[in-house]
Design an enzyme around this catalytic site. Structure first.
Site, mmCIF file in Angstrom:
data_model
loop_
_atom_site.group_PDB
_atom_site.id
_atom_site.type_symbol
_atom_site.label_atom_id
_atom_site.label_comp_id
_atom_site.label_asym_id
_atom_site.label_seq_id
_atom_site.Cartn_x
_atom_site.Cartn_y
_atom_site.Cartn_z
ATOM 1 N N ARG A 172 0.793 -1.361 0.046
ATOM 2 C CA ARG A 172 -0.155 0.062 -0.130
ATOM 3 C C ARG A 172 0.646 1.276 0.020
ATOM 4 O O ARG A 172 0.500 2.374 0.563
ATOM 5 C CB ARG A 172 -0.827 -0.180 1.246
ATOM 6 C CG ARG A 172 -1.380 -1.165 1.469
ATOM 7 C CD ARG A 172 -2.441 -0.738 0.165
ATOM 8 N NE ARG A 172 -3.797 -1.597 0.093
ATOM 9 C CZ ARG A 172 -3.239 -3.184 -0.479
ATOM 10 N NH1 ARG A 172 -2.168 -3.603 -1.524
ATOM 11 N NH2 ARG A 172 -4.239 -4.241 -0.655
ATOM 12 N N SER A 221 -10.843 0.140 3.757
ATOM 13 C CA SER A 221 -9.567 0.301 4.944
ATOM 14 C C SER A 221 -9.413 0.890 5.396
ATOM 15 O O SER A 221 -8.455 1.897 4.888
ATOM 16 C CB SER A 221 -8.523 -1.166 4.715
ATOM 17 O OG SER A 221 -8.779 -2.372 4.346
ATOM 18 N N GLU A 291 -4.524 3.808 6.804
ATOM 19 C CA GLU A 291 -3.979 3.331 5.077
ATOM 20 C C GLU A 291 -4.890 4.782 4.267
ATOM 21 O O GLU A 291 -4.645 5.151 3.498
ATOM 22 C CB GLU A 291 -5.102 2.120 4.647
ATOM 23 C CG GLU A 291 -4.768 2.317 3.349
ATOM 24 C CD GLU A 291 -5.175 0.543 3.384
ATOM 25 O OE1 GLU A 291 -4.561 -0.328 3.410
ATOM 26 O OE2 GLU A 291 -5.732 0.825 2.213
HETATM 27 C C1 FAD Z 1 -15.736 0.755 -0.355
HETATM 28 C C2 FAD Z 1 -14.306 0.482 -0.056
HETATM 29 C C3 FAD Z 1 -13.519 -0.686 -0.673
HETATM 30 C C4 FAD Z 1 -12.098 -0.515 -0.890
HETATM 31 N N1 FAD Z 1 -10.817 -1.937 -0.943
HETATM 32 C C5 FAD Z 1 -9.609 -1.530 -1.253
HETATM 33 C C6 FAD Z 1 -9.133 -2.741 -1.504
HETATM 34 O O1 FAD Z 1 -9.295 -3.658 -1.835
HETATM 35 N N2 FAD Z 1 -7.475 -2.840 -1.889
HETATM 36 C C7 FAD Z 1 -7.756 -1.241 -2.055
HETATM 37 O O2 FAD Z 1 -6.111 -1.118 -2.031
HETATM 38 N N3 FAD Z 1 -7.832 -0.239 -2.027
HETATM 39 C C8 FAD Z 1 -9.299 -0.337 -1.477
HETATM 40 N N4 FAD Z 1 -10.044 0.049 -1.357
HETATM 41 C C9 FAD Z 1 -9.401 1.775 -0.854
HETATM 42 C C10 FAD Z 1 -9.632 3.012 -2.212
HETATM 43 O O3 FAD Z 1 -10.323 2.089 -3.297
HETATM 44 C C11 FAD Z 1 -7.997 3.007 -3.128
HETATM 45 O O4 FAD Z 1 -7.243 3.319 -2.690
HETATM 46 C C12 FAD Z 1 -8.316 3.768 -4.656
HETATM 47 O O5 FAD Z 1 -6.605 3.251 -5.075
HETATM 48 C C13 FAD Z 1 -8.027 5.054 -4.263
HETATM 49 O O6 FAD Z 1 -7.557 5.794 -5.176
HETATM 50 P P1 FAD Z 1 -8.664 7.188 -5.381
HETATM 51 O O7 FAD Z 1 -8.313 7.293 -7.409
HETATM 52 O O8 FAD Z 1 -9.737 7.155 -5.020
HETATM 53 O O9 FAD Z 1 -7.922 7.940 -5.075
HETATM 54 P P2 FAD Z 1 -8.048 8.780 -3.725
HETATM 55 O O10 FAD Z 1 -8.702 8.522 -2.368
HETATM 56 O O11 FAD Z 1 -8.928 9.951 -4.197
HETATM 57 O O12 FAD Z 1 -6.669 9.494 -3.651
HETATM 58 C C14 FAD Z 1 -5.697 8.663 -2.539
HETATM 59 C C15 FAD Z 1 -4.079 9.382 -2.879
HETATM 60 O O13 FAD Z 1 -3.896 8.652 -4.243
HETATM 61 C C16 FAD Z 1 -3.224 10.304 -4.651
HETATM 62 N N5 FAD Z 1 -3.615 10.264 -6.110
HETATM 63 C C17 FAD Z 1 -4.890 10.587 -6.604
HETATM 64 N N6 FAD Z 1 -5.026 10.134 -8.497
HETATM 65 C C18 FAD Z 1 -3.448 10.937 -7.885
HETATM 66 C C19 FAD Z 1 -3.173 10.953 -9.884
HETATM 67 N N7 FAD Z 1 -3.190 11.278 -10.990
HETATM 68 N N8 FAD Z 1 -1.002 11.400 -9.551
HETATM 69 C C20 FAD Z 1 -0.947 10.447 -8.728
HETATM 70 N N9 FAD Z 1 -1.914 11.115 -7.074
HETATM 71 C C21 FAD Z 1 -2.991 10.487 -7.204
HETATM 72 C C22 FAD Z 1 -4.471 11.559 -4.025
HETATM 73 O O14 FAD Z 1 -3.364 12.698 -3.994
HETATM 74 C C23 FAD Z 1 -4.228 10.576 -1.864
HETATM 75 O O15 FAD Z 1 -3.097 10.660 -1.918
HETATM 76 C C24 FAD Z 1 -11.323 0.185 -0.786
HETATM 77 C C25 FAD Z 1 -12.508 2.023 -0.725
HETATM 78 C C26 FAD Z 1 -13.261 1.608 -0.611
HETATM 79 C C27 FAD Z 1 -14.575 3.269 0.023
#
Ligand code: FAD
Length: 301
Positions: A172, A221, A291
């Protein structure tokens, strides 16, 4: 009012002030972004960054599925990648995804093209940019495995390519430079039977639905699994399953998930997370690490 906003560079994309972020994050909390920018394309973003005064902070966000935006909102510019920056293309066994593409779109596109190796993405509700930054993973797969390279733009507006070896992936986490905005990512996949790939994706979806509260306001998480253990187990053992603080609550279904029951503030959610951390520390001596990425200010200045 920050006067840098009166001298924003000209852009082709969409640039707006005081954009509420609560509707754009899964936890449904958070104050406004000073400025929100949806660039028209990669060059638009690069030109904007190069012309923006260097002291103005810039934060890329995906769909906020791992983000706790504090109640005072975010100073500076929040960048969201949409349109051409969310496109997914396939050439041979290489899949190239714009960083704004949903992980689920990536998984479905690969399946339709008969490409295996990235099925786990069907279970992650974020975008490719967030997946690279966090090395998102599930069901035995993680983003780093199939990644070949990413294209990023730095705070200075310079676009460059970073190979997987330069990204220092771990559980992660990545060593993606703090100022780098991922523009697109290339994955090397392998040919597979579309029906078998679909069956694996369906199994992942069913398992997730059974184990996680995915239809509520949550950030996924909350804490990273500590070495050799599971965060949810420690939270459960500390008696925190179902624990409430204001309108924030530890999920009954999966106790590493915090839930906004409706009307919670970011502060309540963050405080609940800290209460859980201290109870776990007391009970088992383990210091859980967040996380969920917490950003922004508690109160607007
Ligand atoms: C119901 C649920 C289930 C989930 N299950 C999992 C799972 O099984 N495994 C898992 O790993 N995660 C899980 N997650 C967490 C989440 O979906 C992941 O961490 C996902 O990768 C976050 O992506 P996001 O685009 O929403 O990023 P955001 O939440 O918008 O941002 C997260 C981070 O990424 C950075 N970021 C976003 N876009 C960019 C970009 N283009 N360039 C550089 N940095 C960037 C942001 O600045 C921030 O630091 C879950 C979340 C939910 C709500």
């Amino acid at each position: 009012m920050a006067d840098w906003r009166d001298r924003l560079p000209a852009v082709r994309g969409d640039l707006r002030r005081d954009v509420p972020l609560s509707g754009l994050t899964w936890l449904k909390v958070g104050g406004p972004a000073d400025v929100m920018f949806n660039p028209a394309d990669a060059q638009d973003l690069a030109d904007f960054l190069a012309a923006l005064p260097p002291e103005v902070p810039v934060l890329p966000v995906g769909v906020g599925s791992n983000l706790l935006v504090r109640d005072g909102g975010i100073r500076g510019v929040v960048v969201r990648l949409v349109g051409p920056l969310a496109k997914v293309t396939v050439e041979g066994t290489t899949l190239v995804a714009g960083a704004g593409a949903l992980d689920q779109t990536v998984a479905r596109t690969a399946q339709r093209a008969g490409l295996a190796g990235i099925e786990f993405m069907i279970g992650i509700p974020g975008t490719v940019g967030g997946a690279v930054r966090m090395n998102a993973g599930a069901f035995g797969g993680e983003t780093a495995e199939r990644l070949r390279f990413v294209e990023v733009v730095g705070r200075d507006g310079r676009i460059r390519r970073l190979d997987k070896a330069e990204l220092g992936f771990g559980y992660r986490r990545s060593a993606l430079p703090a100022d780098a905005i991922v523009l697109r990512a290339a994955f090397g996949l392998e040919p597979g039977d579309p029906a078998a790939i679909l069956a694996r994706m369906d199994a992942i979806r069913a398992e997730r639905e059974a184990a996680q509260p995915i239809r509520v306001a949550t950030g996924g998480s909350t804490f990273k699994n500590p070495e050799g253990d599971r965060a949810w187990r420690l939270v459960d053992q500390a008696g925190c399953r179902g624990l409430a603080h204001g309108r924030a609550m530890v999920s009954d279904k999966h106790c590493n998930f915090l839930i906004n029951q409706g009307g919670a503030s970011a502060r309540e959610i963050e405080e609940l997370g800290e209460i859980v951390r201290s109870r776990v520390q007391e009970r088992s001596g383990v210091a859980l690490a967040w996380e969920i990425v917490r950003v922004g200010e508690e109160v607007r200045p």
